[in-house]
Motif scaffolding. Structure first.
Motif, PDB file in Angstrom:
ATOM      1  N   SER A  57       0.113  -1.581  -3.229  1.00 14.31           N
ATOM      2  CA  SER A  57      -1.289  -1.541  -2.817  1.00 14.31           C
ATOM      3  C   SER A  57      -1.448  -2.104  -1.404  1.00 14.31           C
ATOM      4  O   SER A  57      -1.053  -3.236  -1.115  1.00 14.31           O
ATOM      5  CB  SER A  57      -2.127  -2.358  -3.800  1.00 14.31           C
ATOM      6  OG  SER A  57      -3.428  -2.512  -3.313  1.00 14.31           O
ATOM      7  N   ALA A  58      -2.046  -1.324  -0.523  1.00 17.39           N
ATOM      8  CA  ALA A  58      -2.250  -1.757   0.864  1.00 17.39           C
ATOM      9  C   ALA A  58      -3.151  -2.990   0.950  1.00 17.39           C
ATOM     10  O   ALA A  58      -2.831  -3.925   1.709  1.00 17.39           O
ATOM     11  CB  ALA A  58      -2.797  -0.611   1.703  1.00 17.39           C
ATOM     12  N   PRO A  59      -4.275  -3.054   0.226  1.00 19.66           N
ATOM     13  CA  PRO A  59      -5.100  -4.272   0.323  1.00 19.66           C
ATOM     14  C   PRO A  59      -4.359  -5.531  -0.127  1.00 19.66           C
ATOM     15  O   PRO A  59      -4.517  -6.601   0.479  1.00 19.66           O
ATOM     16  CB  PRO A  59      -6.290  -3.973  -0.597  1.00 19.66           C
ATOM     17  CG  PRO A  59      -6.374  -2.499  -0.651  1.00 19.66           C
ATOM     18  CD  PRO A  59      -4.951  -2.020  -0.547  1.00 19.66           C
TER      19      PRO A  59
ATOM     20  N   ARG B 180      -1.128  -6.075   0.055  1.00 20.55           N
ATOM     21  CA  ARG B 180      -0.171  -6.427   1.128  1.00 20.55           C
ATOM     22  C   ARG B 180      -0.887  -7.103   2.296  1.00 20.55           C
ATOM     23  O   ARG B 180      -0.394  -8.071   2.869  1.00 20.55           O
ATOM     24  CB  ARG B 180       0.572  -5.186   1.598  1.00 20.55           C
ATOM     25  CG  ARG B 180       1.644  -4.726   0.636  1.00 20.55           C
ATOM     26  CD  ARG B 180       2.571  -3.726   1.295  1.00 20.55           C
ATOM     27  NE  ARG B 180       1.873  -2.634   1.930  1.00 20.55           N
ATOM     28  CZ  ARG B 180       1.826  -1.380   1.472  1.00 20.55           C
ATOM     29  NH1 ARG B 180       2.453  -1.063   0.364  1.00 20.55           N
ATOM     30  NH2 ARG B 180       1.172  -0.451   2.127  1.00 20.55           N
ATOM     31  N   ARG B 181      -2.080  -6.601   2.645  1.00 18.14           N
ATOM     32  CA  ARG B 181      -2.839  -7.219   3.749  1.00 18.14           C
ATOM     33  C   ARG B 181      -3.230  -8.650   3.392  1.00 18.14           C
ATOM     34  O   ARG B 181      -3.140  -9.552   4.230  1.00 18.14           O
ATOM     35  CB  ARG B 181      -4.090  -6.394   4.055  1.00 18.14           C
ATOM     36  CG  ARG B 181      -3.770  -5.096   4.737  1.00 18.14           C
ATOM     37  CD  ARG B 181      -5.037  -4.351   5.126  1.00 18.14           C
ATOM     38  NE  ARG B 181      -4.700  -2.991   5.488  1.00 18.14           N
ATOM     39  CZ  ARG B 181      -5.194  -1.915   4.915  1.00 18.14           C
ATOM     40  NH1 ARG B 181      -6.089  -2.012   3.958  1.00 18.14           N
ATOM     41  NH2 ARG B 181      -4.815  -0.717   5.302  1.00 18.14           N
ATOM     42  N   ILE B 182      -3.687  -8.854   2.182  1.00 20.73           N
ATOM     43  CA  ILE B 182      -4.056 -10.208   1.749  1.00 20.73           C
ATOM     44  C   ILE B 182      -2.830 -11.111   1.768  1.00 20.73           C
ATOM     45  O   ILE B 182      -2.902 -12.265   2.207  1.00 20.73           O
ATOM     46  CB  ILE B 182      -4.706 -10.168   0.350  1.00 20.73           C
ATOM     47  CG1 ILE B 182      -6.072  -9.497   0.445  1.00 20.73           C
ATOM     48  CG2 ILE B 182      -4.825 -11.565  -0.245  1.00 20.73           C
ATOM     49  CD1 ILE B 182      -6.722  -9.210  -0.899  1.00 20.73           C
TER      50      ILE B 182
ATOM     51  N   VAL C  31      -0.260 -10.864   3.727  1.00 27.37           N
ATOM     52  CA  VAL C  31       0.052 -11.167   5.123  1.00 27.37           C
ATOM     53  C   VAL C  31      -0.888 -12.251   5.638  1.00 27.37           C
ATOM     54  O   VAL C  31      -0.463 -13.192   6.316  1.00 27.37           O
ATOM     55  CB  VAL C  31      -0.021  -9.893   5.992  1.00 27.37           C
ATOM     56  CG1 VAL C  31       0.006 -10.234   7.470  1.00 27.37           C
ATOM     57  CG2 VAL C  31       1.120  -8.954   5.647  1.00 27.37           C
ATOM     58  N   VAL C  32      -2.173 -12.147   5.317  1.00 23.82           N
ATOM     59  CA  VAL C  32      -3.136 -13.158   5.772  1.00 23.82           C
ATOM     60  C   VAL C  32      -2.800 -14.522   5.166  1.00 23.82           C
ATOM     61  O   VAL C  32      -2.808 -15.545   5.872  1.00 23.82           O
ATOM     62  CB  VAL C  32      -4.584 -12.738   5.414  1.00 23.82           C
ATOM     63  CG1 VAL C  32      -5.554 -13.886   5.642  1.00 23.82           C
ATOM     64  CG2 VAL C  32      -4.994 -11.521   6.233  1.00 23.82           C
TER      65      VAL C  32
END
Length: 114
Positions: free
Chosen positions: A12-14, A16-18, A20-21
Motif C-alpha cells: 500500500s502506497a499510503p 509506505r509513505r507513513i 517513511v514519515v
C-alpha cells in the motif's frame, strides 16, 4: 512467512509513505539526542537554590531574536542578554535536557548565582 495483512500493508502506497514519515521523525529525534551530547558544560547545576533550580548561560551562535527568547522562557526566567549569551535563572534539570536538544543552542554554561 508474513501475514496477508502485512503483505497488503507493505504494498500500500499510503502505508509506505507513513512509514517513511515515521522513519524521518525518528531519525530527526535521534539526531537531536546525539547533537545534545556535551552541550552542557561541567558545573551546570552546581549552584542550586532551595527548589533545586539553578542559573544557566545559554550560548548561541547569533544574537537572540524574539522567537529564541520566547522559547528560552519556557525553561527559565530571562535575566538578560550579553551579545550572543542569554542568562537564564530558575532552570530545572529537565530544562537543561530540553535546552540541550535545541539545535540552535551552541552550549550551556554555568550561570552566575544571584
Amino acid at each position: 512467512m508474513p501475514s496477508p495483512i502485512l503483505r497488503r500493508a507493505v504494498r500500500s502506497a499510503p502505508v509506505r509513505r507513513i512509514a517513511v514519515v515515521v522513519l524521518l521523525v525518528l531519525l530527526y529525534q535521534g539526531w537531536l539526542g546525539v547533537q545534545a551530547i556535551g552541550k552542557a558544560a561541567p558545573g551546570v547545576g552546581a549552584h542550586r537554590d532551595e527548589r533545586g533550580r539553578f542559573p544557566v548561560d545559554v550560548v548561541l551562535d547569533f544574537p537572540p531574536e524574539r522567537y529564541h527568547v520566547l522559547e528560552l522562557q519556557k525553561h527559565g526566567r530571562i535575566a538578560g542578554t550579553d551579545g550572543t549569551v542569554v542568562h537564564l535563572r530558575g532552570v530545572s534539570p529537565a530544562g537543561v535536557d530540553a535546552l540541550a536538544r535545541e539545535y540552535w543552542i551552541d552550549a550551556l554554561e554555568p550561570g552566575r548565582p544571584g
